[in-house]
Design a protein around this motif. Structure first.
Motif, PDB file in Angstrom:
ATOM      1  N   MET A  10     -51.029 128.505 -36.186  1.00 45.46           N
ATOM      2  CA  MET A  10     -49.733 127.903 -35.876  1.00 45.46           C
ATOM      3  C   MET A  10     -49.005 127.552 -37.177  1.00 45.46           C
ATOM      4  O   MET A  10     -49.589 126.979 -38.094  1.00 45.46           O
ATOM      5  N   GLU A  11     -47.713 127.886 -37.264  1.00 41.81           N
ATOM      6  CA  GLU A  11     -46.937 127.587 -38.451  1.00 41.81           C
ATOM      7  C   GLU A  11     -46.581 126.105 -38.498  1.00 41.81           C
ATOM      8  O   GLU A  11     -46.481 125.440 -37.460  1.00 41.81           O
ATOM      9  N   TRP A  12     -46.382 125.603 -39.727  1.00 36.38           N
ATOM     10  CA  TRP A  12     -46.130 124.181 -39.906  1.00 36.38           C
ATOM     11  C   TRP A  12     -44.876 123.729 -39.156  1.00 36.38           C
ATOM     12  O   TRP A  12     -44.811 122.623 -38.623  1.00 36.38           O
TER      13      TRP A  12
ATOM     14  N   VAL B 265     -45.752 122.839 -35.736  1.00 33.65           N
ATOM     15  CA  VAL B 265     -46.460 121.558 -35.703  1.00 33.65           C
ATOM     16  C   VAL B 265     -45.450 120.412 -35.713  1.00 33.65           C
ATOM     17  O   VAL B 265     -45.555 119.454 -34.937  1.00 33.65           O
TER      18      VAL B 265
ATOM     19  N   PHE C 177     -53.672 115.834 -35.110  1.00 36.91           N
ATOM     20  CA  PHE C 177     -53.038 117.158 -35.097  1.00 36.91           C
ATOM     21  C   PHE C 177     -53.005 117.744 -36.498  1.00 36.91           C
ATOM     22  O   PHE C 177     -53.290 118.923 -36.736  1.00 36.91           O
ATOM     23  N   VAL C 178     -52.621 116.914 -37.483  1.00 35.33           N
ATOM     24  CA  VAL C 178     -52.546 117.359 -38.882  1.00 35.33           C
ATOM     25  C   VAL C 178     -53.921 117.768 -39.388  1.00 35.33           C
ATOM     26  O   VAL C 178     -54.076 118.807 -40.056  1.00 35.33           O
TER      27      VAL C 178
ATOM     28  N   TRP D  34     -54.935 121.081 -37.888  1.00 34.06           N
ATOM     29  CA  TRP D  34     -54.139 122.181 -38.461  1.00 34.06           C
ATOM     30  C   TRP D  34     -54.665 122.571 -39.840  1.00 34.06           C
ATOM     31  O   TRP D  34     -54.826 123.743 -40.147  1.00 34.06           O
TER      32      TRP D  34
ATOM     33  N   ASP E  38     -58.035 124.356 -39.528  1.00 29.14           N
ATOM     34  CA  ASP E  38     -57.863 125.747 -39.101  1.00 29.14           C
ATOM     35  C   ASP E  38     -57.489 126.629 -40.290  1.00 29.14           C
ATOM     36  O   ASP E  38     -58.019 127.739 -40.438  1.00 29.14           O
ATOM     37  N   HIS E  39     -56.589 126.145 -41.137  1.00 28.80           N
ATOM     38  CA  HIS E  39     -56.212 126.913 -42.327  1.00 28.80           C
ATOM     39  C   HIS E  39     -57.381 127.044 -43.297  1.00 28.80           C
ATOM     40  O   HIS E  39     -57.552 128.090 -43.931  1.00 28.80           O
TER      41      HIS E  39
ATOM     42  N   GLU F 115     -45.483 127.726 -46.377  1.00 24.34           N
ATOM     43  CA  GLU F 115     -45.038 127.231 -45.066  1.00 24.34           C
ATOM     44  C   GLU F 115     -44.234 125.941 -45.130  1.00 24.34           C
ATOM     45  O   GLU F 115     -43.516 125.622 -44.190  1.00 24.34           O
TER      46      GLU F 115
ATOM     47  N   MET G  87     -49.385 115.090 -43.985  1.00 23.59           N
ATOM     48  CA  MET G  87     -50.188 116.313 -44.095  1.00 23.59           C
ATOM     49  C   MET G  87     -50.632 116.543 -45.539  1.00 23.59           C
ATOM     50  O   MET G  87     -51.800 116.856 -45.806  1.00 23.59           O
TER      51      MET G  87
END
Length: 732
Positions: free
Chosen positions: A1-3, A6, A43-44, A47, A50-51, A322, A372
């Motif tokens: 998912m792109e920032w 998010v 969430f942050v 994310w 995942d990266h 991003e 983030m």
């Protein structure tokens, strides 16, 4: 998912419970509210995780593949392609691996066979520092000695010869069976003849550049000229004025950025990510991540200790392409944490944030980005472990108003402090960030391509005008601000933040400036009636009373020059001319150039009768006619058509504009073709065109030097054309 996705999800969740803006007056208050939201933190974190799981690491297997490809190209004497492969090999080779040093050593061999001796020496030195196998050092020193001899550097060749003898007489490195063969090669090399090689070195030192340009600095205003002064008042804040008469072309600022980031993530190997100079085809890759490159080892070392050791994991995770301005904010934080220059540090801290003017929605987006980045530093770097925040940041502030809101004794408070500072930097960069450009040529036009964004605190002191009296040019990362016209004593020095009255209508400029910079512009082009509708002139019809610009502005037709309001817009004639022009374009597409030319002549005749003399449609018609005349070999007619556009382009963009130099460049190209093709050099037409070409080339040289600098590639191209015309003049 792109920032961006998010941010949309998180801001959507926050809206029902979002704080009321009047309750948030400082960065720490907003960040404290956002940190207390568990959804954001979770969430942050997910994310980023995942990266991290998808990060691309160095690979010996990939490095070996590119090395094999490079070897094949080298054996086939395709040295340029072999350099590309060896560079790819070095990019993928893990730090301290044999493949890394071998890739650089092999690249030095390709450079040698391309006669790029200075570049070859640099790669040899780097390969040795990267622990190239000691038993093979003699090969590199032998190659280096050849380079020194080719360059006529006898003393360095002798020192290298001494190193070779040390190696070949050491049985731990060289077997006795091959010693004689090496000595034979050494003797062959000693017969090498010297040659010359001109190498243009990039400017690395600000003091060197100041000396080179004769820049005299104001001791009370860092990076600013002695001719200008920084002032302050309540209405406009800090601003810059001339303290004496300033001539057009004088340098007003010469500044290195506190930090910058490159924008084109698809070509990060083209420019050094520490100094922005060109890497050409031999970049030095970061030993740890895949997408960071430098021009030399010094930049690599400096970048690592200043900021890259903490941004490197994010590069592996591909975070930086991003998050836009957030990346520059992080780099500013890291640079500020490591700098020992207290003045430079506080120049950044004192820039305006417009916190009280930015919408709550935007503040929330920037705040989540700050969370983030802080989470990234905490989870994937040792920033918080290796840095004492009081020493590296807090104690450097000369004004303690920001720090007074924090107590950094606990981990949570440290994170709040860093994230609040990141939010502050994001806001400062939105209002003070500076586009960094690089000159380039495309066909016959010259361009200023935006390649990076940086922060120049001293130059940021200039206020905006849609009609600035300065111009910004660059030498690599260095910003050079010149006066674009004479500036009188006590006159304010104005920059343009992007919206320029020669390029954008007043209404559009006002919207952009209010949205991004939070002010309503009251400069002359925005308030003086004759300038408010400047661009409308170039779509105007001809006033029958004064030949001025008759415009349709807000459904009212009147002349901008004599203010007459009694005339009717000749719509039918305008439509007729447009239809003839379109028919001419259709003929061109069908290859019917003569018919197209006839139609364009009719179109031009109508347009000159009804349109204002500088209307862009007349310019467009003349340009197309010039192109057709050029295609069919009617050089003189082409020259006349193109020359006829110059007054309108000068009026629209200015006598020192790059748009004018582009048109002059097109005109000169046709002139040169004519001079080469014309066999009768005694006729007046030839003589006139020769003088015309020389005059316009001198004009272009002045414009290019003014807009790009004498160090630019486009300036070199102009000098080549001047040399060409000088040959015609000698013959004449």
């Amino acid at each position: 998912m792109e920032w961006q996705n998010v941010l949309e999800i998180l801001t959507g969740k926050l809206k029902p419970t979002c704080v009321v803006k009047k309750n948030v007056k400082r960065e720490n208050e907003l960040m404290s509210h956002l940190w207390n939201n568990q959804s954001i933190k979770k969430f942050v974190y997910l994310w980023l995780e995942d990266h991290y799981d998808k990060r691309e690491s160095k690979s010996i297997a990939k490095a070996q593949t590119f090395k094999s490809m490079g070897n094949k190209e080298f054996q086939a004497t395709n040295y340029i392609k072999s350099i590309q492969c060896y560079t790819k090999c070095s990019q993928h080779a893990p730090a301290n691996s044999t493949e890394l040093s071998i890739a650089i050593a092999n690249r030095s061999a390709s450079l040698f066979y391309l006669n790029r001796y200075n570049d070859c020496i640099k790669d040899i030195e780097l390969a040795i520092k990267l622990n190239y196998p000691k038993q093979l050092h003699y090969k590199l020193y032998l190659r280096a000695m050849q380079c020194y001899l080719k360059l006529g550097k006898q003393d360095l060749a002798e020192k290298t010869l001494f190193k070779i003898h040390e190696i070949i007489h050491n049985p731990d490195y060289i077997a006795p069976s091959i010693k004689d063969n090496i000595e034979k090669k050494v003797n062959e090399v000693l017969l090498t003849k010297a040659c010359t090689q001109n190498v243009r070195e990039n400017v690395k030192d600000l003091l060197q550049l100041k000396s080179q340009l004769g820049f005299k600095e104001n001791i009370n205003f860092p990076h600013a000229s002695i001719t200008i002064t920084k002032k302050y008042n309540e209405e406009v804040g800090r601003y810059v004025v001339a303290n004496r008469f300033i001539k057009k072309g004088d340098i007003l600022f010469l500044e290195k950025p506190v930090s910058f980031v490159l924008l084109n993530h698809n070509s990060l190997n083209e420019l050094c990510q520490n100094c922005k100079c060109s890497n050409r085809d031999i970049p030095i890759p970061c030993p740890t991540c895949l997408n960071t490159f430098y021009c030399n080892e010094n930049c690599l070392t400096e970048a690592w200790s200043s900021y890259h050791c903490w941004e490197c994991p994010g590069s592996q995770m591909e975070l930086w392409k991003e998050i836009g301005i957030g990346y520059l904010a992080l780099k500013v934080l890291l640079t500020c944490a490591t700098t020992t220059d207290i003045t430079k540090f506080n120049e950044i801290q004192n820039l305006v944030t417009n916190f009280d003017k930015v919408s709550m929605d935007d503040l929330t987006v920037y705040g989540i980005t700050a969370i983030m980045l802080t989470t990234y530093l905490l989870e994937y770097t040792n920033f918080f472990k290796t840095n004492n925040l009081e020493e590296c940041l807090i104690n450097k502030f000369l004004d303690n108003s920001f720090n007074s809101n924090f107590n950094v004794l606990t981990d949570n408070n440290k994170q709040l402090y860093v994230s609040s500072l990141l939010l502050r930097y994001i806001l400062q960069l939105i209002g003070n960030g500076h586009a960094i450009t690089k000159s380039s040529t495309n066909d016959s036009s010259m361009n200023q391509d935006i390649v990076a964004t940086g922060i120049y605190p001293s130059a940021s002191m200039m206020n905006h005008s849609c009609d600035p009296n300065i111009i910004n040019i660059f030498m690599d990362q260095y910003l050079i601000v010149r006066a674009s016209r004479d500036i009188t004593k006590h006159e304010e020095v104005f920059n343009c933040y992007g919206p320029h009255y020669r390029h954008m209508p007043t209404e559009n400029r006002q919207k952009i400036l209010k949205s991004q910079y939070c002010f309503i512009c009251k400069c002359k082009p925005c308030t003086v009636p004759t300038l408010q509708f400047f661009l409308e002139r170039f779509t105007a019809i001809k006033c029958l009373k004064c030949n001025g610009a008759l415009c349709n502005i807000r459904n009212s037709i009147y002349c901008l020059d004599c203010n007459d309001k009694s005339q009717i817009y000749p719509l039918s004639k305008v439509i007729q001319a447009n239809e003839i022009f379109q028919a001419a374009q259709a003929c061109i597409n069908l290859g019917k150039t003569e018919e197209a030319l006839d139609k364009l002549k009719k179109c031009l005749c109508i347009r000159r009768k009804i349109l204002y003399k500088h209307n862009e449609d007349i310019t467009l018609t003349l340009n197309l006619m010039g192109e057709i005349y050029k295609t069919i070999g009617q050089w003189v007619n082409s020259i006349v058509s193109l020359e006829s556009t110059l007054p309108a382009i000068t009026e629209r963009f200015g006598s020192s504009s790059t748009e004018l130099s582009d048109q002059l460049n097109d005109l000169i190209d046709v002139c040169l073709i004519y001079l080469e093709k014309e066999s009768n050099t005694t006729i007046d037409t030839y003589n006139n065109n020769l003088k015309r070409t020389e005059k316009y080339l001198n004009q272009i040289e002045e414009i290019i030097n003014f807009n790009y600098g004498s160090w630019s590639k486009v300036y070199e191209d102009v000098k080549i054309k001047q040399e060409k015309i000088s040959q015609f003049l000698k013959v004449f």
